[in-house]
Design an enzyme around this catalytic site. Structure first.
Site, PDB file in Angstrom:
ATOM      1  N   LYS A 185       0.878  -1.187   0.000  1.00 24.74           N
ATOM      2  CA  LYS A 185       0.000   0.000   0.000  1.00 24.74           C
ATOM      3  C   LYS A 185       0.908   1.227   0.000  1.00 24.74           C
ATOM      4  CE  LYS A 185      -3.060   3.224   0.747  1.00 24.74           C
ATOM      5  NZ  LYS A 185      -2.274   4.268   1.402  1.00 24.74           N
ATOM      6  N   GLY A 236       1.365   8.537   1.211  1.00 24.92           N
ATOM      7  CA  GLY A 236       2.131   9.383   2.116  1.00 24.92           C
ATOM      8  C   GLY A 236       3.274  10.110   1.434  1.00 24.92           C
ATOM      9  N   GLY A 266      -4.184  11.284  -2.270  1.00 18.44           N
ATOM     10  CA  GLY A 266      -4.907  12.385  -1.642  1.00 18.44           C
ATOM     11  C   GLY A 266      -4.378  13.768  -1.975  1.00 18.44           C
ATOM     12  N   ASP A 292      -6.128   2.120   2.542  1.00 18.79           N
ATOM     13  CA  ASP A 292      -5.690   1.069   3.466  1.00 18.79           C
ATOM     14  C   ASP A 292      -6.699  -0.072   3.488  1.00 18.79           C
ATOM     15  OD1 ASP A 292      -3.478   2.579   4.103  1.00 18.79           O
ATOM     16  OD2 ASP A 292      -4.309   3.356   5.975  1.00 18.79           O
ATOM     17  N   LYS A 336      -5.771   2.411  10.787  1.00 21.96           N
ATOM     18  CA  LYS A 336      -4.692   1.706  10.080  1.00 21.96           C
ATOM     19  C   LYS A 336      -4.445   0.336  10.712  1.00 21.96           C
ATOM     20  CE  LYS A 336      -1.635   4.294   8.221  1.00 21.96           C
ATOM     21  NZ  LYS A 336      -1.914   4.074   6.785  1.00 21.96           N
TER      22      LYS A 336
END
Length: 289
Positions: A32, A35, A68, A185, A244
């Site tokens: 995944k 970030g 994002g 996630d 998470k």
């Protein structure tokens, strides 16, 4: 650093890695990706190199990505303000179109192209392709945010069997043709579970689970899913780490052998996790018998 090693030292490094290569060759590993590792261009290049290296030694890599910041950027250009409730993006009809455009379009195809440039063979999918991620409305107040109803994994297994790296954007759909924004996630956990993955690697912007969130030296290297409730009660896991960790537990309950929460800001953290004894981050495992 590698350039400073002698040929003998390089050979020694390779022989030390061999047991780990044997361990993961032919196994499915889901990453995944999101970030800071996705925003920082140098880190992005390194992550793509690591994924191609693992693919070249026979690991069946599946890359699940978010995006994002890119969504926020386009929304800003279009004069729309991002709104979040409990960490989830409020997604009206116009916003879900933007999400689909950015994730299934720009971000997905950029990653596919990078992997190909690094020497890999990659094909991009969204959760709408082959109805990979079948979803339903999560909560009316969130708009087109979806709960995963079912994973139709065959498009992914077909690509793995033909030696491709599937690159998956987390946009889902329902049988009525509605498009949904899916938490990255959560999607990674469901996809890894459907594949019975050897490992799910969750790249984050923190070192892992810390006893003291301000002290990286208090990293907890391994926990079982039975430990999770105590971590909640003691306040060690709080805020954004709660969902998470819940995704990690969900993945294990769906059949993933173990899940790693690691810091994607550290160069080559994926390789350190899979190809060294020390590993990286926090490993979440099933209950001890």
């Amino acid at each position: 650093m590698v350039d400073s090693l002698s040929n003998m030292e390089r050979a020694e490094v390779i022989t030390q890695v061999l047991p780990y290569i044997k361990k993961y060759t032919g196994k499915v590993v889901v990453v995944k990706y999101g970030g800071n590792a996705m925003i920082n261009e140098q880190l992005k290049q390194q992550v793509m190199e690591d994924i191609v290296l693992l693919w070249l030694i026979g690991v069946k890599i599946v890359l699940v990505h978010g995006g994002g910041p890119e969504i926020n950027e386009l929304m800003g250009k279009l004069g729309k303000k991002a709104e979040f409730v409990d960490g989830l993006r409020v997604t009206d009809k116009e916003t879900v179109d933007i999400v689909q455009m950015v994730l299934a379009g720009k971000v997905n195809k950029t990653l596919v192209n990078l992997l190909e440039m690094k020497g890999g063979r990659a094909i991009g999918l969204s959760g709408m392709d082959g109805r990979l991620i079948e979803a339903q409305l999560k909560d009316e107040k969130l708009g087109f945010v979806g709960d995963i109803k079912k994973i139709h994994i065959k498009p992914v297994t077909d690509l793995l069997e033909n030696d491709y790296i599937p690159v998956i954007s987390t946009v889902g759909c329902d049988k009525q043709g509605n498009t949904y924004n899916i938490n990255g996630d959560t999607a990674a956990a469901h996809i890894a579970g459907a594949l019975g993955a050897e490992r799910l690697i969750m790249m984050t912007d923190i070192d892992g689970i810390l006893k003291d969130k301000n002290d990286p030296s208090t990293l907890i290297p391994e926990i079982t899913i039975n430990d999770a409730n105590k971590l909640y009660e003691d306040g060690i896991v709080s805020g954004g780490m709660i969902p998470k960790l819940e995704c990690c537990i969900d993945a294990i309950e769906k059949g993933v052998k173990n899940v790693i929460i690691l810091d994607g800001r550290v160069p080559h953290s994926i390789l350190m996790e899979l190809l060294t004894n020390e590993g990286a981050g926090t490993m979440v495992t099933g209950a001890k018998k």
